[in-house]
Motif scaffolding. Structure first.
Motif, short mmCIF file in Angstrom:
data_model
loop_
_atom_site.label_atom_id
_atom_site.label_comp_id
_atom_site.label_asym_id
_atom_site.label_seq_id
_atom_site.Cartn_x
_atom_site.Cartn_y
_atom_site.Cartn_z
N MET A 107 -0.75 34.57 -8.55
CA MET A 107 -2.00 34.46 -9.45
C MET A 107 -2.06 33.14 -9.59
O MET A 107 -1.37 32.19 -10.16
CB MET A 107 -1.64 35.02 -10.61
N THR A 108 -3.35 32.66 -9.11
CA THR A 108 -3.81 31.15 -9.19
C THR A 108 -3.98 30.92 -10.76
O THR A 108 -4.90 31.69 -11.37
CB THR A 108 -5.22 30.96 -8.38
N THR A 109 -3.64 29.83 -11.37
CA THR A 109 -4.17 29.65 -12.68
C THR A 109 -4.87 28.53 -12.94
O THR A 109 -5.50 28.19 -14.05
CB THR A 109 -2.51 29.34 -13.39
N ALA A 110 -4.92 27.68 -11.77
CA ALA A 110 -5.83 26.28 -11.89
C ALA A 110 -6.00 25.93 -10.65
O ALA A 110 -4.93 26.05 -9.63
CB ALA A 110 -5.28 25.33 -13.03
N MET A 111 -7.09 25.31 -10.33
CA MET A 111 -7.53 24.33 -9.29
C MET A 111 -7.79 23.10 -9.47
O MET A 111 -8.59 22.93 -10.19
CB MET A 111 -8.55 25.06 -8.39
N ILE A 112 -6.79 22.21 -9.15
CA ILE A 112 -6.81 20.75 -9.57
C ILE A 112 -7.71 19.91 -8.58
O ILE A 112 -7.62 19.85 -7.26
CB ILE A 112 -5.64 20.18 -9.52
N THR A 113 -8.93 19.30 -9.00
CA THR A 113 -9.70 18.65 -8.08
C THR A 113 -9.49 17.12 -8.35
O THR A 113 -8.98 16.60 -9.64
CB THR A 113 -11.22 18.94 -8.31
N LEU A 143 -2.63 25.40 -8.65
CA LEU A 143 -1.25 25.94 -9.32
C LEU A 143 -1.26 27.50 -9.48
O LEU A 143 -2.19 28.01 -9.79
CB LEU A 143 -1.60 25.27 -11.00
N TYR A 144 -0.08 28.02 -9.32
CA TYR A 144 -0.16 29.41 -9.29
C TYR A 144 1.29 29.94 -9.86
O TYR A 144 2.24 29.08 -9.74
CB TYR A 144 -0.12 30.03 -8.09
N GLN A 145 1.28 31.22 -10.29
CA GLN A 145 2.55 31.92 -10.49
C GLN A 145 2.75 32.93 -9.81
O GLN A 145 1.81 33.49 -9.15
CB GLN A 145 2.45 32.07 -12.01
N ILE A 146 4.04 33.14 -9.79
CA ILE A 146 4.37 34.59 -8.91
C ILE A 146 4.83 35.77 -9.90
O ILE A 146 5.87 35.43 -10.67
CB ILE A 146 5.54 34.48 -7.90
N GLY A 147 4.01 36.92 -9.85
CA GLY A 147 4.58 37.96 -10.80
C GLY A 147 5.79 38.61 -10.14
O GLY A 147 6.27 38.23 -9.04
N ILE A 148 6.24 39.46 -10.91
CA ILE A 148 7.75 40.29 -10.79
C ILE A 148 7.42 41.25 -9.50
O ILE A 148 8.41 41.63 -9.03
CB ILE A 148 8.21 40.98 -11.80
N LEU A 159 4.09 22.93 -17.06
CA LEU A 159 3.73 23.65 -15.83
C LEU A 159 4.55 25.06 -15.78
O LEU A 159 4.13 26.01 -15.29
CB LEU A 159 3.99 23.07 -14.46
N ASP A 160 5.54 25.21 -16.68
CA ASP A 160 6.11 26.32 -17.18
C ASP A 160 6.69 26.95 -15.85
O ASP A 160 7.46 26.45 -14.96
CB ASP A 160 5.42 27.24 -17.97
N GLN A 161 6.20 28.07 -15.29
CA GLN A 161 6.58 28.86 -14.29
C GLN A 161 5.60 28.65 -13.07
O GLN A 161 5.70 29.42 -12.27
CB GLN A 161 6.81 30.27 -14.50
N SER A 162 4.84 27.58 -13.12
CA SER A 162 3.87 27.41 -12.20
C SER A 162 4.28 26.71 -10.87
O SER A 162 5.33 25.77 -10.97
CB SER A 162 2.87 26.74 -12.90
N TYR A 163 3.98 26.85 -9.91
CA TYR A 163 3.82 26.02 -8.53
C TYR A 163 2.74 25.42 -8.22
O TYR A 163 1.77 25.66 -8.88
CB TYR A 163 4.20 26.92 -7.52
N ALA A 164 2.87 24.21 -7.73
CA ALA A 164 1.92 23.34 -7.56
C ALA A 164 1.88 23.06 -5.90
O ALA A 164 2.88 22.49 -5.45
CB ALA A 164 2.00 21.91 -8.17
N LEU A 168 4.28 20.62 -4.31
CA LEU A 168 4.57 19.25 -5.11
C LEU A 168 5.45 19.40 -6.51
O LEU A 168 6.32 18.70 -6.89
CB LEU A 168 3.25 18.92 -5.89
N TYR A 169 5.62 21.00 -6.98
CA TYR A 169 6.50 21.19 -7.89
C TYR A 169 6.66 22.68 -8.02
O TYR A 169 6.00 23.43 -7.45
CB TYR A 169 5.61 21.06 -9.24
N SER A 170 7.96 22.90 -8.29
CA SER A 170 8.48 24.27 -8.26
C SER A 170 9.42 24.35 -9.43
O SER A 170 10.27 23.52 -9.73
CB SER A 170 9.53 24.64 -6.95
#
Length: 240
Positions: free
Chosen positions: A72-78, A62-67, A93-98, A42-44
């Motif tokens: 790393m999952t930062t949230a689970m949207i329900t 919602l997750y982020q990718i480390g170097i 969302l900063d550097q988060s993917y959805a 949904l979002y990148s």
């Protein structure tokens, strides 16, 4: 999605519970509603855009990718939750993917939609503030858990939280890998902990889901420091 179905979907949102049917109908005709298959992004951060999502059905990770390439999952949207990149609401969302982890139905709003349909109505604005406050509280709790709790305790606390507050048996639709990402643990440790909890009758393991049989005991163990990781494996400090 047809207008009638879209309006019905919006009526299901707690966000619009203070509105009349006519007021919901106006929003329903203006706000795009989309059906998404599992696995769709949904979002990148590679293609940022200002958009607000309101989830009606399914779950979004919602997750982020480390170097180092690990996620790393930062949230689970329900269902019923609000998220997205929307400065007017303090949503970032900063550097988060959805990513949709199962088939989803979402309402998408642009900045103009948010200002015209949400922020202009103090009743909806109040509900939005409540949702955002809840998200902040959840983030603070998870950050505290990551510092103060061991991996087994984080797993137990997360399963208890996802099972809800009714105290009844509940099914959590997560794979071992997804749960590991959510609590910041390895898949191997997560599998060991789940196996131990299953042996003790607290959970049952199925393909792609975890049946939480005793949320209250899981919560008690997580809060009392009753679970820990021993050198070379997993051990329980509190026996049931």
């Amino acid at each position: 999605m047809a207008d009638v179905e879209r309006e019905w979907v919006l009526r299901e949102f707690d966000l619009f519970r203070d509105l009349s049917d006519d007021e919901v109908e106006v929003i329903g005709k203006s706000a795009p509603m989309s059906q998404l298959p599992a696995g769709q992004m949904l979002y990148s951060p590679d293609s940022p855009t200002e958009v607000l999502f309101i989830l009606k059905k399914g779950r979004i990770r919602l997750y982020q990718i480390g170097i180092d390439g690990r996620t790393m999952t930062t949230a689970m949207i329900t269902p019923g939750q609000v998220f997205g990149e929307m400065a007017a609401l303090g949503q970032h969302l900063d550097q988060s993917y959805a990513e949709a982890i199962e088939p989803c139905v979402v309402c998408l709003m642009s900045r103009a939609d948010v200002e015209r349909l949400l922020l202009s109505d103090p009743r909806i604005a109040t509900r939005v503030a409540e949702f955002l406050g809840s998200r902040v509280a959840d983030l603070e709790r998870r950050l505290g858990d990551s510092v103060l709790k061991s991996a087994p305790e984080r797993i137990a606390a997360t399963l208890a939280r996802l099972a809800g507050n009714t105290g009844d048996q509940a099914t959590v639709k997560l794979t071992h890998e997804q749960l590991a990402d959510l609590v910041g643990s390895s898949r191997e440790t997560t599998t060991k902990v789940l196996g131990d909890l299953a042996d003790r009758g607290l959970v049952s393991l199925r393909r792609g889901r975890i049946i939480v049989r005793d949320p209250a005991t899981l919560r008690e163990l997580a809060d009392s420091g009753g679970l820990s990781v021993a050198t070379g494996g997993y051990q329980s400090k509190v026996m049931r």
